[in-house]
Design an enzyme around this catalytic site. Structure first.
Site, PDB file in Angstrom:
ATOM      1  N   SER A 142      -2.303  -5.070   1.685  1.00 51.40           N
ATOM      2  CA  SER A 142      -1.886  -3.671   1.622  1.00 51.40           C
ATOM      3  C   SER A 142      -3.109  -2.793   1.800  1.00 51.40           C
ATOM      4  O   SER A 142      -4.257  -3.263   1.719  1.00 51.40           O
ATOM      5  CB  SER A 142      -1.254  -3.389   0.243  1.00 51.40           C
ATOM      6  OG  SER A 142      -1.102  -2.010  -0.002  1.00 51.40           O
ATOM      7  N   TYR A 155       0.110  -4.554  -8.945  1.00 52.05           N
ATOM      8  CA  TYR A 155       0.227  -4.565  -7.484  1.00 52.05           C
ATOM      9  C   TYR A 155      -1.156  -4.585  -6.830  1.00 52.05           C
ATOM     10  O   TYR A 155      -1.427  -5.408  -5.938  1.00 52.05           O
ATOM     11  CB  TYR A 155       1.013  -3.343  -7.027  1.00 52.05           C
ATOM     12  CG  TYR A 155       1.238  -3.270  -5.536  1.00 52.05           C
ATOM     13  CD1 TYR A 155       2.220  -4.048  -4.929  1.00 52.05           C
ATOM     14  CD2 TYR A 155       0.492  -2.418  -4.740  1.00 52.05           C
ATOM     15  CE1 TYR A 155       2.441  -3.983  -3.561  1.00 52.05           C
ATOM     16  CE2 TYR A 155       0.697  -2.345  -3.369  1.00 52.05           C
ATOM     17  CZ  TYR A 155       1.668  -3.129  -2.783  1.00 52.05           C
ATOM     18  OH  TYR A 155       1.866  -3.062  -1.424  1.00 52.05           O
TER      19      TYR A 155
END
Length: 281
Positions: A142, A155
């Site tokens: 990401s 995350y």
């Protein structure tokens, strides 16, 4: 001619979002596809769309956090197609909250899918990729694999770890002269269900998201996740065909990468200001 034509590609988390879009893009480029997801309805929809494009497709419900299930799945796919060339370790969830408000199971839930899913997938399929003579591991990290942000500790931790795992694997494959390319993908704000799925995943584990959690998920969905998944998929598959070690998806990913590189000490202030603005009424 597409270099993925005739290849067998495995995509996890293919029931929606980037995973589905990548499966469809690969099908358009005449690859054979194995798709998996924990959502049987979304998975079936993806498989039907892939088949409608004329591609061979195998579908199976899979929990990527289950190592034994992943190992069995790898053997099943290899037997079905006879060979496996690529795995896209894409499955992920986005749950998270401020560390002081977090419980250990917040981290266990997210790391189990995001990080261990990547490790399980790579471990299960790597021997098949090596045997193919032209293998490729594609791990989806990401923008948050190189830039941290508040209230997303689980995350961000998982995505930084995916980057480190992927870069280590790349070096190991090169050192051992294995015929396997290794790529890390860093998407920015792609319009997926990840924010909503984070709430659903927490609820399925018996956790009750707070009003703040739900408000934050809505902000992310409305203000951050903008790119069409189909466009993201084209960028990803183009990068895979080019054997790029690192694929940045979206201008936000590219700008953030530059910011962190140029201002490694100062970017914290920028992130704080940006998140305050995003969360403002």
């Amino acid at each position: 001619m597409s270099s993925v034509r005739g290849k067998v590609a495995v995509i996890t988390g293919a029931g929606s979002g980037i995973g589905r879009a990548v499966a469809l893009e690969l099908a358009r480029r005449e690859a054979s596809i194995a798709v998996s997801d924990v959502d049987p309805i979304g998975l079936r929809e993806t498989a039907d769309q892939v088949a409608a494009l004329g591609a061979r497709v195998h579908q199976q419900v899979l929990d990527v956090s289950d190592a034994a299930a992943f190992e069995t799945y790898a053997h099943t796919v290899a037997e079905h197609f006879g060979v496996v060339h690529q795995i896209y370790n894409n499955a992920g969830i986005g749950a998270g909250r401020a560390f002081l408000d977090s419980e250990l199971r917040d981290y266990e839930l997210v790391l189990g899918v995001n990080l261990w899913g990547v490790i399980h997938g790579t471990k299960a399929f790597l021997p098949h990729l090596i045997a193919s003579g032209d293998g490729h591991v594609i791990n989806v990290s990401s923008l948050n694999g190189y830039m941290a942000q508040p209230d997303h500790g689980p995350y961000v931790t998982s995505k930084f770890a995916i980057r480190g795992f992927t870069e280590t694997l790349r070096i190991e494959m090169a050192f051992a002269n294995h015929p396997v390319t290794v790529t890390c993908v860093h998407p920015g704000g792609v319009k997926t269900n990840i924010a909503a799925n984070a709430i659903a995943a927490a609820e399925s584990e018996g956790m009750e998201p707070t009003a703040t959690d739900r408000a934050r998920a809505k902000v992310i969905n409305d203000k951050v996740l903008k790119m069409d998944p189909a466009k993201a998929a084209r960028i990803i598959v183009d990068g895979v065909e080019a054997k790029s070690p690192r694929i940045l998806v979206g201008n936000d990913a590219k700008i953030t990468d530059l910011l962190v590189r140029l201002m490694p000490r100062q970017y914290t202030k920028f992130v704080v200001a940006l998140n305050r603005r995003l969360l403002a009424p």
